[in-house]
Design a protein around this motif. Structure first.
Motif, PDB file in Angstrom:
ATOM      1  N   VAL A 139      -5.778 -22.686  40.137  1.00 29.87           N
ATOM      2  CA  VAL A 139      -4.519 -23.289  39.967  1.00 29.87           C
ATOM      3  C   VAL A 139      -4.484 -24.529  39.100  1.00 29.87           C
ATOM      4  N   ASN A 143      -1.061 -26.321  33.955  1.00 31.21           N
ATOM      5  CA  ASN A 143      -0.313 -25.070  33.520  1.00 31.21           C
ATOM      6  C   ASN A 143       1.255 -25.388  34.383  1.00 31.21           C
ATOM      7  N   LEU A 144       1.045 -25.595  35.610  1.00 24.98           N
ATOM      8  CA  LEU A 144       2.488 -26.090  36.468  1.00 24.98           C
ATOM      9  C   LEU A 144       3.176 -26.907  35.422  1.00 24.98           C
ATOM     10  N   ASP A 149       3.355 -20.109  35.664  1.00 20.00           N
ATOM     11  CA  ASP A 149       3.155 -19.635  37.107  1.00 20.00           C
ATOM     12  C   ASP A 149       2.007 -19.028  37.285  1.00 20.00           C
ATOM     13  N   GLY A 355       5.479 -34.250  38.843  1.00 22.48           N
ATOM     14  CA  GLY A 355       5.571 -33.445  40.037  1.00 22.48           C
ATOM     15  C   GLY A 355       5.255 -33.840  41.349  1.00 22.48           C
ATOM     16  N   SER A 390       8.769 -31.114  37.369  1.00 20.06           N
ATOM     17  CA  SER A 390       8.286 -29.778  36.768  1.00 20.06           C
ATOM     18  C   SER A 390       7.535 -29.057  37.683  1.00 20.06           C
ATOM     19  N   PHE A 391       7.420 -29.576  39.003  1.00 14.84           N
ATOM     20  CA  PHE A 391       7.014 -28.534  40.162  1.00 14.84           C
ATOM     21  C   PHE A 391       7.011 -29.164  41.166  1.00 14.84           C
ATOM     22  N   MET A 393       4.759 -28.965  45.083  1.00 18.03           N
ATOM     23  CA  MET A 393       3.803 -28.328  45.661  1.00 18.03           C
ATOM     24  C   MET A 393       3.486 -28.818  46.914  1.00 18.03           C
ATOM     25  N   ARG A 404       3.479 -18.923  45.485  1.00 15.28           N
ATOM     26  CA  ARG A 404       4.815 -19.693  45.291  1.00 15.28           C
ATOM     27  C   ARG A 404       5.710 -19.098  46.195  1.00 15.28           C
ATOM     28  N   TYR A 410       5.401 -24.338  45.460  1.00 14.21           N
ATOM     29  CA  TYR A 410       3.944 -23.841  45.516  1.00 14.21           C
ATOM     30  C   TYR A 410       3.381 -24.624  46.728  1.00 14.21           C
TER      31      TYR A 410
END
Length: 419
Positions: A139, A143-144, A149, A355, A390-391, A393, A404, A410
């Motif tokens: 992971v 990329n996140l 994904d 994030g 952006s994400f 987690m 996810r 996530y």
């Protein structure tokens, strides 16, 4: 065989644009090894004989010490701080990149705190799990951030593995050692800090027993926003002498200069609500093994005390996220406001993206709690003045899969994460 680290990539990049690069961080974290891989000549001021000769030479001809093929490594440069001006002047005169690499195991002396414009700076820490190859890296944070994904990924690290990795720490020399020998390294580290390093950092005599007591108190209060008065009270229960908050502050400052302590600053976003943002730092060591060594506990003790395990695991997660943040041109923060809403870490990048990451040892209840905190914070952010995260987690220690959730949060085991 040398394992390439994130700092190697950062150093190569910095050298391509600066005349000198300063690598700073705790001793034993691999600064000299990393620098040596790209240096063409070395002045090793960590060698007492070379340091003695260099002290004599600097009074006669400081430039002589800087002669050699470039990049020239000046190892433990802070032991001979008078070299700083000579390096700065030579960089200015040559007007070339990749001239010098400097390493240091303590913060710049105050007279040199403003780094010269021709000098880049890299903070190294003990190895992350991805660098020690204990995270499979399936992971990617990068990329996140880019909206990519991932499919469900499997994690192989068990609770026993995580407990051991927390206690062993990320000290490069310990990675290839037998388990019982590897666990000794952090004990040796705090002994060195208490009995030697704390004295040399600024020439001030300090009581080793007080250092041990402060380290234990810090470990007991890890991952909290704790005041100096609390540390004082905690230490005084075992201190027969008078102890002031100023003394506690002095010892903490010295440990920060040695990069033993690395607290986490507060994040200050634009909010829709009028909640007051708390600005106290969260207390952390640069590596979780310092906490376990200070408390005299091992992997089995952590497994038998899951509350303490969770807090010290958080220290390991913060260490790894800080390393990964450096690779992503970012910085790590925490968030807490007057309503009690917290977010363990916010990875904020120079380009304004960020994030939100909660850290939990594991378990569905804790994961749900973390996801709820993340969503509550995201809903408070004023997206007319800054972007959405952006994400989001929940970073866990124990769990079989990275995936996810239906709400978009996530869940990622630390054994699957990379920059």
């Amino acid at each position: 065989m040398y394992k390439k680290r994130i700092a190697d990539i950062l150093l190569e990049r910095k050298l391509a644009g600066k005349g000198a690069v300063l690598i700073e961080g705790p001793k034993w974290c691999g600064k000299t090894t990393t620098a040596s891989m790209q240096a063409k000549s070395i002045l090793d001021l960590g060698d007492s004989e070379i340091l003695k000769e260099s002290k004599s030479m600097i009074e006669i001809s400081p430039r002589k010490l800087l002669e050699g093929e470039t990049p020239r490594l000046i190892d433990e440069w802070q032991t001979l701080p008078a070299l700083w001006d000579s390096i700065r002047n030579l960089v200015d005169k040559r007007q070339e990149v990749s001239q010098f690499i400097l390493t240091g195991s303590s913060v710049l002396p105050e007279a040199y705190e403003t780094t010269h414009s021709g000098t880049g700076r890299i903070r190294m820490r003990p190895m992350s799990l991805y660098e020690s190859e204990e995270s499979n890296g399936r992971v990617s944070l990068k990329n996140l951030f880019e909206g990519k994904d991932f499919e469900i990924q499997e994690n192989s690290l068990t609770i026993d593995d995580i407990a051991f990795l927390v206690c062993r720490g990320g000290w490069p020399a310990s990675i290839s050692m037998r388990r019982e020998i590897a666990l000794d390294q952090a004990l040796d580290y705090i002994d060195s800090v208490a009995n030697y390093d704390i004295q040399r950092v600024d020439g001030t005599k300090r009581d080793p027993q007080r250092v041990y007591r402060l380290l234990r108190s810090y470990a007991r209060n890890i991952a909290g926003q704790i005041s100096y008065s609390t540390f004082k009270t905690d230490m005084m229960s075992n201190d027969t002498d008078t102890l002031s908050e100023d003394t506690v502050a002095d010892y903490i400052k010295a440990l920060k200069r040695l990069f033993v302590i690395e607290d986490l600053e507060a994040w200050n976003p634009n909010l829709r609500s009028k909640a007051a943002i708390r600005t106290s730092d969260t207390r952390y060591f640069v590596d979780p093994s310092i906490a376990t060594a200070s408390l005299g506990i091992g992997p089995d003790d952590l497994i038998n005390d899951l509350e303490s395990f969770g807090l010290i695991f958080e220290t390991m997660a913060v260490r790894d996220l800080r390393v990964y943040a450096e690779a992503l041109d970012g910085k790590l923060y925490h968030y807490r406001d007057s309503t009690g809403l917290e977010c363990d870490t916010v990875l904020y990048r120079r380009n304004g993206t960020y994030g939100l990451i909660e850290i939990k040892l594991g378990g569905e209840t804790r994961i749900e709690e973390g996801a709820t905190n993340l969503k509550n914070l995201a809903n408070k952010i004023d997206t007319t003045r800054m972007p959405n995260p952006s994400f989001m987690m929940v970073l866990i220690g124990i769990g079989k899969y990275a995936y996810r959730r239906q709400d978009g949060v996530y869940v990622v085991p630390i054994g699957c994460l990379k920059p």
